[in-house]
Design a protein around this motif. Structure first.
Motif, PDB file in Angstrom:
ATOM      1  N   VAL A  87       0.809  -1.227  -0.055  1.00 24.43           N
ATOM      2  CA  VAL A  87      -0.027   0.042   0.033  1.00 24.43           C
ATOM      3  C   VAL A  87       0.921   1.345  -0.201  1.00 24.43           C
ATOM      4  N   MET A  88       1.820   1.371   0.911  1.00 23.63           N
ATOM      5  CA  MET A  88       2.844   2.474   1.134  1.00 23.63           C
ATOM      6  C   MET A  88       3.655   2.617  -0.519  1.00 23.63           C
ATOM      7  N   THR A  89       3.840   1.368  -1.200  1.00 23.82           N
ATOM      8  CA  THR A  89       4.586   1.543  -2.392  1.00 23.82           C
ATOM      9  C   THR A  89       3.634   2.288  -3.271  1.00 23.82           C
ATOM     10  N   GLY A  90       2.533   1.554  -3.333  1.00 27.10           N
ATOM     11  CA  GLY A  90       1.422   2.252  -4.125  1.00 27.10           C
ATOM     12  C   GLY A  90       1.261   3.738  -4.147  1.00 27.10           C
ATOM     13  N   TRP A  91       1.201   4.445  -2.834  1.00 25.76           N
ATOM     14  CA  TRP A  91       1.201   5.570  -2.530  1.00 25.76           C
ATOM     15  C   TRP A  91       2.386   6.242  -3.277  1.00 25.76           C
ATOM     16  N   VAL A 236       7.259   6.557   5.216  1.00 26.09           N
ATOM     17  CA  VAL A 236       7.611   5.653   6.206  1.00 26.09           C
ATOM     18  C   VAL A 236       6.754   4.677   6.714  1.00 26.09           C
ATOM     19  N   GLU A 237       7.305   3.303   6.885  1.00 30.14           N
ATOM     20  CA  GLU A 237       6.132   2.306   7.408  1.00 30.14           C
ATOM     21  C   GLU A 237       6.544   2.328   8.984  1.00 30.14           C
ATOM     22  N   HIS A 238       5.493   1.746   9.651  1.00 32.35           N
ATOM     23  CA  HIS A 238       5.531   1.497  11.140  1.00 32.35           C
ATOM     24  C   HIS A 238       4.599   0.671  11.645  1.00 32.35           C
ATOM     25  N   ALA A 239       4.595   0.073  12.807  1.00 30.35           N
ATOM     26  CA  ALA A 239       3.721  -0.829  13.279  1.00 30.35           C
ATOM     27  C   ALA A 239       2.322  -0.086  13.674  1.00 30.35           C
ATOM     28  N   GLU A 253       7.636  21.738  13.123  1.00 33.19           N
ATOM     29  CA  GLU A 253       8.804  22.547  13.960  1.00 33.19           C
ATOM     30  C   GLU A 253      10.253  21.887  13.136  1.00 33.19           C
ATOM     31  N   ARG A 254      10.004  20.851  12.763  1.00 34.01           N
ATOM     32  CA  ARG A 254      11.139  20.049  12.111  1.00 34.01           C
ATOM     33  C   ARG A 254      11.507  20.323  10.590  1.00 34.01           C
ATOM     34  N   GLY A 255      10.691  21.262   9.945  1.00 31.93           N
ATOM     35  CA  GLY A 255      10.393  21.551   8.604  1.00 31.93           C
ATOM     36  C   GLY A 255       9.377  20.724   7.676  1.00 31.93           C
ATOM     37  N   TRP A 256       8.580  19.852   8.276  1.00 33.25           N
ATOM     38  CA  TRP A 256       7.701  18.836   7.572  1.00 33.25           C
ATOM     39  C   TRP A 256       6.361  19.648   7.355  1.00 33.25           C
ATOM     40  N   ARG A 257       5.755  19.376   6.231  1.00 32.60           N
ATOM     41  CA  ARG A 257       4.372  19.942   5.814  1.00 32.60           C
ATOM     42  C   ARG A 257       3.586  18.588   5.534  1.00 32.60           C
ATOM     43  N   GLN A 258       2.163  18.794   5.468  1.00 29.74           N
ATOM     44  CA  GLN A 258       1.362  17.830   4.871  1.00 29.74           C
ATOM     45  C   GLN A 258       1.545  16.570   5.569  1.00 29.74           C
ATOM     46  N   THR A 259       1.909  16.551   6.905  1.00 28.84           N
ATOM     47  CA  THR A 259       2.250  15.116   7.445  1.00 28.84           C
ATOM     48  C   THR A 259       0.749  14.540   7.787  1.00 28.84           C
ATOM     49  N   ARG A 260       0.718  13.165   7.170  1.00 29.98           N
ATOM     50  CA  ARG A 260      -0.512  12.178   7.145  1.00 29.98           C
ATOM     51  C   ARG A 260      -0.378  10.896   7.642  1.00 29.98           C
ATOM     52  N   ASN A 261      -1.273  10.239   8.360  1.00 30.89           N
ATOM     53  CA  ASN A 261      -1.260   8.874   8.650  1.00 30.89           C
ATOM     54  C   ASN A 261      -2.095   8.287   7.746  1.00 30.89           C
ATOM     55  N   HIS A 262      -1.534   7.038   7.367  1.00 30.82           N
ATOM     56  CA  HIS A 262      -2.263   6.082   6.090  1.00 30.82           C
ATOM     57  C   HIS A 262      -2.466   4.855   6.905  1.00 30.82           C
ATOM     58  N   THR A 263      -3.674   4.072   6.501  1.00 28.88           N
ATOM     59  CA  THR A 263      -3.789   2.789   6.892  1.00 28.88           C
ATOM     60  C   THR A 263      -3.312   1.679   5.858  1.00 28.88           C
ATOM     61  N   ASP A 264      -3.129   0.229   6.199  1.00 34.46           N
ATOM     62  CA  ASP A 264      -3.029  -0.634   5.285  1.00 34.46           C
ATOM     63  C   ASP A 264      -4.683  -1.356   4.799  1.00 34.46           C
ATOM     64  N   LEU A 265      -4.449  -2.449   4.210  1.00 33.20           N
ATOM     65  CA  LEU A 265      -5.601  -3.051   3.695  1.00 33.20           C
ATOM     66  C   LEU A 265      -6.660  -3.627   4.823  1.00 33.20           C
ATOM     67  N   ALA A 266      -5.893  -3.793   5.988  1.00 32.12           N
ATOM     68  CA  ALA A 266      -6.792  -4.113   6.911  1.00 32.12           C
ATOM     69  C   ALA A 266      -7.271  -3.045   7.967  1.00 32.12           C
ATOM     70  N   GLY A 267      -7.078  -1.890   7.507  1.00 34.67           N
ATOM     71  CA  GLY A 267      -7.538  -0.624   8.101  1.00 34.67           C
ATOM     72  C   GLY A 267      -6.729  -0.166   9.419  1.00 34.67           C
ATOM     73  N   ARG A 268      -5.504  -0.835   9.319  1.00 35.61           N
ATOM     74  CA  ARG A 268      -4.704  -0.493  10.514  1.00 35.61           C
ATOM     75  C   ARG A 268      -3.876   0.722  10.063  1.00 35.61           C
ATOM     76  N   ASP A 269      -3.513   1.690  11.015  1.00 36.49           N
ATOM     77  CA  ASP A 269      -2.280   2.585  10.713  1.00 36.49           C
ATOM     78  C   ASP A 269      -1.140   2.097  10.546  1.00 36.49           C
TER      79      ASP A 269
END
Ligand SMILES: C[S@@+](CC[C@H](N)C(=O)[O-])C[C@H]1O[C@@H](n2cnc3c(N)ncnc32)[C@H](O)[C@@H]1O
Length: 280
Positions: A87-91, A236-239, A253-269
């Protein structure tokens, strides 16, 4: 009988695994297993079932892992690519396809089998992918897969460059020029329970990352800051339980914008993406 033996051993999908092992051994698609005559049955099947009952991963028994449109070789010494990473690779593929850049430069930090790097090279033929891997055993599999995919998809030939070393220090020559950094780093907190297929067969360097599991992700964030051009993207993937913590690692504050959480196919972060703005 094979499926019930796997079920008793605690295998999560016993029927599927029993059928996939049989299909691989007899060289037929799973849907045509019923066409294998009794006389052609290969008795080595029961050896393979015994290996799976001992919780050896299915992919080590068949020697193959499927990732997006790729068939990759895997075995001892390399992390078996997982469906959630697709899923992350597809993004990443979608973002690169939309990017108004002639030849987008991509960095895959901790490439293992080469799954993410090769999928991007296959699906975004314009991309140039730099894949970093510290583990020499894993790199043997990356090299094998780069050659295997180039044979099946010649447009990927020469598009993925493997760099040996620690991603904390590699690729400095690309600092400020990378369009997209992608990483599935180790992220399991040391001491956590994992199934035998993972703990006994995936390499330790692919799994564990400090007491909170976030050590390698913090390093990816620091490297991405330096590697990316302004407006460049990181994924970046995470648990599943790390979504909020990783979100704050990619803080404004670290210089990032548009930070977003995404879920996998099972609906988990499952992964965080962000856009690089400027040094904080
Ligand atoms: C979870 S595996 C992911 C492999 C592959 N990208 C995938 O998604 O299937 C993490 C990989 O990162 C590598 N790795 C861990 N720490 C690293 C570091 N500091 N520098 C380079 N590679 C690292 C491991 O050896 C392992 O191959």
């Amino acid at each position: 009988m094979a499926a019930s033996r796997l079920a008793e051993a605690g295998v999560e999908s016993p029927r599927t695994d029993a059928e996939l092992i049989a299909a691989h051994l007899h060289g037929v698609p799973r849907s045509q297993l019923h066409l294998v005559a009794d006389a052609d049955f290969d008795p080595r099947y029961w050896d393979d079932i015994a290996r799976r009952a001992a919780r050896e991963p299915l992919q080590h028994i068949t020697g193959l892992a499927y990732f997006r449109y790729l068939e990759l070789e895997v075995g001892p010494g390399v992390f078996v690519p997982r469906m959630e990473t697709e899923v992350m690779t597809g993004w990443a593929v979608e973002q690169l396809a939309e990017m108004d850049v002639a030849e987008p430069v991509v960095a895959d930090l901790g490439t293992g089998s080469g799954a993410i790097a090769l999928a991007i090279a296959q699906e975004v033929p314009r991309a140039r992918v730099h894949a970093v891997e510290a583990d020499p055993l894993a790199r043997q599999w990356t090299e094998r897969n780069i050659a295997r995919v180039a044979a099946a998809a010649p447009h990927t030939a020469g598009r993925v460059t493997l760099h040996a070393g620690d991603f904390a220090a590699e690729l400095t020559e690309l600092d400020g020029t990378v369009d997209l950094v992608v990483s599935n780093p180790p992220y399991i907190p040391v001491g956590s329970w994992v199934p035998p297929e993972v703990g006994e067969y995936d390499p330790a360097t692919a799994l564990w990352s400090g007491s909170d599991g976030l050590g390698a992700i913090r390093v990816v964030e620091e490297r991405a800051q330096r590697l990316l051009r302004p407006g460049g993207l990181v994924a970046v993937e995470h648990a599943a339980q790390q979504g909020p913590s990783v979100y704050w690692i990619f803080a404004e504050e670290r210089g990032w914008r548009q930070t977003r959480n995404h879920t996998d196919l099972a609906g988990r972060d499952r992964f965080v993406t962000a856009s690089w703005h400027m040094a904080g």
